[in-house]
Design a protein around this motif. Structure first.
Motif, PDB file in Angstrom:
ATOM      1  N   ASP A 233       8.727  -2.564   0.948  1.00 19.10           N
ATOM      2  CA  ASP A 233       7.767  -2.409  -0.151  1.00 19.10           C
ATOM      3  C   ASP A 233       8.489  -2.266  -1.488  1.00 19.10           C
ATOM      4  O   ASP A 233       8.044  -2.801  -2.504  1.00 19.10           O
ATOM      5  CB  ASP A 233       6.854  -1.206   0.085  1.00 19.10           C
ATOM      6  CG  ASP A 233       5.858  -1.438   1.211  1.00 19.10           C
ATOM      7  OD1 ASP A 233       5.681  -2.605   1.610  1.00 19.10           O
ATOM      8  OD2 ASP A 233       5.263  -0.450   1.674  1.00 19.10           O
TER       9      ASP A 233
ATOM     10  N   LEU B  44       5.493   5.677 -10.510  1.00 24.61           N
ATOM     11  CA  LEU B  44       5.516   5.414  -9.066  1.00 24.61           C
ATOM     12  C   LEU B  44       6.850   5.889  -8.479  1.00 24.61           C
ATOM     13  O   LEU B  44       7.845   5.178  -8.531  1.00 24.61           O
ATOM     14  CB  LEU B  44       5.349   3.914  -8.791  1.00 24.61           C
ATOM     15  CG  LEU B  44       4.067   3.265  -9.288  1.00 24.61           C
ATOM     16  CD1 LEU B  44       4.145   1.749  -9.157  1.00 24.61           C
ATOM     17  CD2 LEU B  44       2.875   3.808  -8.521  1.00 24.61           C
TER      18      LEU B  44
ATOM     19  N   ASN C 134      -3.930   6.533  -4.184  1.00 28.27           N
ATOM     20  CA  ASN C 134      -2.932   5.618  -3.663  1.00 28.27           C
ATOM     21  C   ASN C 134      -3.036   4.303  -4.426  1.00 28.27           C
ATOM     22  O   ASN C 134      -4.015   4.061  -5.134  1.00 28.27           O
ATOM     23  CB  ASN C 134      -3.056   5.422  -2.152  1.00 28.27           C
ATOM     24  CG  ASN C 134      -4.379   4.836  -1.745  1.00 28.27           C
ATOM     25  OD1 ASN C 134      -5.373   4.950  -2.444  1.00 28.27           O
ATOM     26  ND2 ASN C 134      -4.400   4.202  -0.603  1.00 28.27           N
ATOM     27  N   TYR C 135      -2.014   3.497  -4.303  1.00 29.73           N
ATOM     28  CA  TYR C 135      -1.924   2.258  -5.062  1.00 29.73           C
ATOM     29  C   TYR C 135      -1.860   1.083  -4.102  1.00 29.73           C
ATOM     30  O   TYR C 135      -1.202   1.155  -3.066  1.00 29.73           O
ATOM     31  CB  TYR C 135      -0.673   2.265  -5.952  1.00 29.73           C
ATOM     32  CG  TYR C 135      -0.648   3.386  -6.953  1.00 29.73           C
ATOM     33  CD1 TYR C 135      -1.145   3.211  -8.232  1.00 29.73           C
ATOM     34  CD2 TYR C 135      -0.128   4.628  -6.614  1.00 29.73           C
ATOM     35  CE1 TYR C 135      -1.129   4.244  -9.157  1.00 29.73           C
ATOM     36  CE2 TYR C 135      -0.114   5.664  -7.529  1.00 29.73           C
ATOM     37  CZ  TYR C 135      -0.618   5.464  -8.792  1.00 29.73           C
ATOM     38  OH  TYR C 135      -0.601   6.488  -9.691  1.00 29.73           O
TER      39      TYR C 135
ATOM     40  N   LYS D 143       0.862  -1.185   0.000  1.00 22.21           N
ATOM     41  CA  LYS D 143       0.000   0.000   0.000  1.00 22.21           C
ATOM     42  C   LYS D 143       0.893   1.228   0.000  1.00 22.21           C
ATOM     43  O   LYS D 143       1.822   1.331   0.797  1.00 22.21           O
ATOM     44  CB  LYS D 143      -0.908   0.013   1.232  1.00 22.21           C
ATOM     45  CG  LYS D 143      -1.990  -1.033   1.185  1.00 22.21           C
ATOM     46  CD  LYS D 143      -2.960  -0.847   2.326  1.00 22.21           C
ATOM     47  CE  LYS D 143      -4.081  -1.872   2.220  1.00 22.21           C
ATOM     48  NZ  LYS D 143      -5.124  -1.636   3.202  1.00 22.21           N
ATOM     49  N   THR D 144       0.588   2.159  -0.898  1.00 25.83           N
ATOM     50  CA  THR D 144       1.402   3.365  -1.022  1.00 25.83           C
ATOM     51  C   THR D 144       0.684   4.559  -0.411  1.00 25.83           C
ATOM     52  O   THR D 144      -0.507   4.503  -0.127  1.00 25.83           O
ATOM     53  CB  THR D 144       1.711   3.686  -2.494  1.00 25.83           C
ATOM     54  OG1 THR D 144       0.498   4.028  -3.158  1.00 25.83           O
ATOM     55  CG2 THR D 144       2.386   2.517  -3.179  1.00 25.83           C
ATOM     56  N   LYS D 145       1.437   5.638  -0.259  1.00 28.95           N
ATOM     57  CA  LYS D 145       0.852   6.917   0.152  1.00 28.95           C
ATOM     58  C   LYS D 145       0.109   7.491  -1.046  1.00 28.95           C
ATOM     59  O   LYS D 145       0.314   7.077  -2.189  1.00 28.95           O
ATOM     60  CB  LYS D 145       1.950   7.888   0.577  1.00 28.95           C
ATOM     61  CG  LYS D 145       2.801   7.402   1.720  1.00 28.95           C
ATOM     62  CD  LYS D 145       3.960   8.369   1.934  1.00 28.95           C
ATOM     63  CE  LYS D 145       4.995   7.791   2.849  1.00 28.95           C
ATOM     64  NZ  LYS D 145       6.206   8.599   2.903  1.00 28.95           N
TER      65      LYS D 145
ATOM     66  N   TYR E 134      -0.672   9.934  -4.040  1.00 32.23           N
ATOM     67  CA  TYR E 134       0.228  10.612  -4.969  1.00 32.23           C
ATOM     68  C   TYR E 134      -0.567  11.129  -6.157  1.00 32.23           C
ATOM     69  O   TYR E 134      -1.490  10.477  -6.637  1.00 32.23           O
ATOM     70  CB  TYR E 134       1.312   9.640  -5.461  1.00 32.23           C
ATOM     71  CG  TYR E 134       2.191  10.215  -6.541  1.00 32.23           C
ATOM     72  CD1 TYR E 134       3.119  11.201  -6.253  1.00 32.23           C
ATOM     73  CD2 TYR E 134       2.075   9.796  -7.860  1.00 32.23           C
ATOM     74  CE1 TYR E 134       3.916  11.738  -7.236  1.00 32.23           C
ATOM     75  CE2 TYR E 134       2.873  10.323  -8.857  1.00 32.23           C
ATOM     76  CZ  TYR E 134       3.790  11.294  -8.540  1.00 32.23           C
ATOM     77  OH  TYR E 134       4.576  11.833  -9.512  1.00 32.23           O
TER      78      TYR E 134
ATOM     79  N   ILE F  53       6.640   7.384  -2.366  1.00 34.24           N
ATOM     80  CA  ILE F  53       5.268   7.031  -1.986  1.00 34.24           C
ATOM     81  C   ILE F  53       5.203   5.660  -1.309  1.00 34.24           C
ATOM     82  O   ILE F  53       4.194   5.327  -0.703  1.00 34.24           O
ATOM     83  CB  ILE F  53       4.280   7.079  -3.166  1.00 34.24           C
ATOM     84  CG1 ILE F  53       4.587   6.003  -4.200  1.00 34.24           C
ATOM     85  CG2 ILE F  53       4.252   8.463  -3.785  1.00 34.24           C
ATOM     86  CD1 ILE F  53       3.511   5.835  -5.245  1.00 34.24           C
ATOM     87  N   PHE F  54       6.272   4.891  -1.384  1.00 37.79           N
ATOM     88  CA  PHE F  54       6.307   3.601  -0.711  1.00 37.79           C
ATOM     89  C   PHE F  54       6.592   3.842   0.767  1.00 37.79           C
ATOM     90  O   PHE F  54       7.406   4.696   1.119  1.00 37.79           O
ATOM     91  CB  PHE F  54       7.364   2.688  -1.340  1.00 37.79           C
ATOM     92  CG  PHE F  54       7.002   2.242  -2.724  1.00 37.79           C
ATOM     93  CD1 PHE F  54       6.221   1.123  -2.922  1.00 37.79           C
ATOM     94  CD2 PHE F  54       7.421   2.956  -3.835  1.00 37.79           C
ATOM     95  CE1 PHE F  54       5.874   0.708  -4.199  1.00 37.79           C
ATOM     96  CE2 PHE F  54       7.082   2.567  -5.122  1.00 37.79           C
ATOM     97  CZ  PHE F  54       6.296   1.442  -5.301  1.00 37.79           C
ATOM     98  N   THR F  55       5.920   3.081   1.624  1.00 32.49           N
ATOM     99  CA  THR F  55       5.991   3.356   3.059  1.00 32.49           C
ATOM    100  C   THR F  55       7.265   2.850   3.723  1.00 32.49           C
ATOM    101  O   THR F  55       7.672   3.392   4.737  1.00 32.49           O
ATOM    102  CB  THR F  55       4.765   2.759   3.784  1.00 32.49           C
ATOM    103  OG1 THR F  55       4.674   1.371   3.477  1.00 32.49           O
ATOM    104  CG2 THR F  55       3.495   3.473   3.353  1.00 32.49           C
TER     105      THR F  55
END
Length: 166
Positions: A142, A132, A85-86, A4-6, A8, A136-138
């Motif tokens: 990830d 991507l 988010n993705y 799960k990404t932030k 964007y 944005i990756f936590t």
């Protein structure tokens, strides 16, 4: 495992720049042809060889710039430029605007993937891609999982650059 990404938002200017650079990397020979025509001016001196070569290159680049700028204005592509988010797993990439609104992208829809020093670029077509950025990756796991998914789908080779998360 689910990534799960932030949230964007892809900016239209970044989209146009990235799309133009990718197009030029793939179709560089369309620039070389007119330049070769201009080189004929040294053999048979004439100003129109150079003029035609410059005009062809400028019109080609202008055509694609207008096409990519038009993509940012089309109603069916508005979703690509909204904040989302993705959710990425082994089956698909889910692009989510909200908990109820989203669009799945199956892995077989992705033609190519590229990893640079600061982002992934997943190409769906000449004018559509998923951008991507690493920020944005936590967490770093990830990013490693994303690399694994891309390698399993034969979209990414082992010679991609190493990632650093800030």
């Amino acid at each position: 495992m689910l990534i799960k990404t932030k949230k964007y938002k892809l900016e239209p200017a970044l989209y146009i720049k990235t799309a133009m650079l990718e197009l030029l990397k793939k179709q560089w020979w369309y620039i070389v042809g007119p330049v070769a025509l201009a080189c004929l001016a040294f053999i048979w001196p004439s100003w129109w060889f150079i003029s035609i070569a410059i005009l062809i290159v400028v019109l080609y680049l202008l055509f694609w710039a207008v096409q990519f700028a038009g993509v940012t204005q089309l109603e069916q592509n508005k979703m690509l430029f909204q904040k989302m988010n993705y959710e990425i797993d082994g089956r698909q990439i889910l692009m989510k605007i909200s908990e109820r609104q989203g669009m799945p992208v199956n892995w077989d829809m992705i033609k190519t993937a590229k990893k640079t020093k600061d982002h992934y670029l997943l190409s769906l077509s000449k004018a559509q891609f998923i951008y991507l950025p690493f920020n944005i990756f936590t967490n770093p796991n990830d990013l490693k999982m994303m690399d694994t998914y891309l390698k399993r789908k034969n979209l990414l080779t082992d010679n991609a650059p190493k990632t650093a998360v800030s």
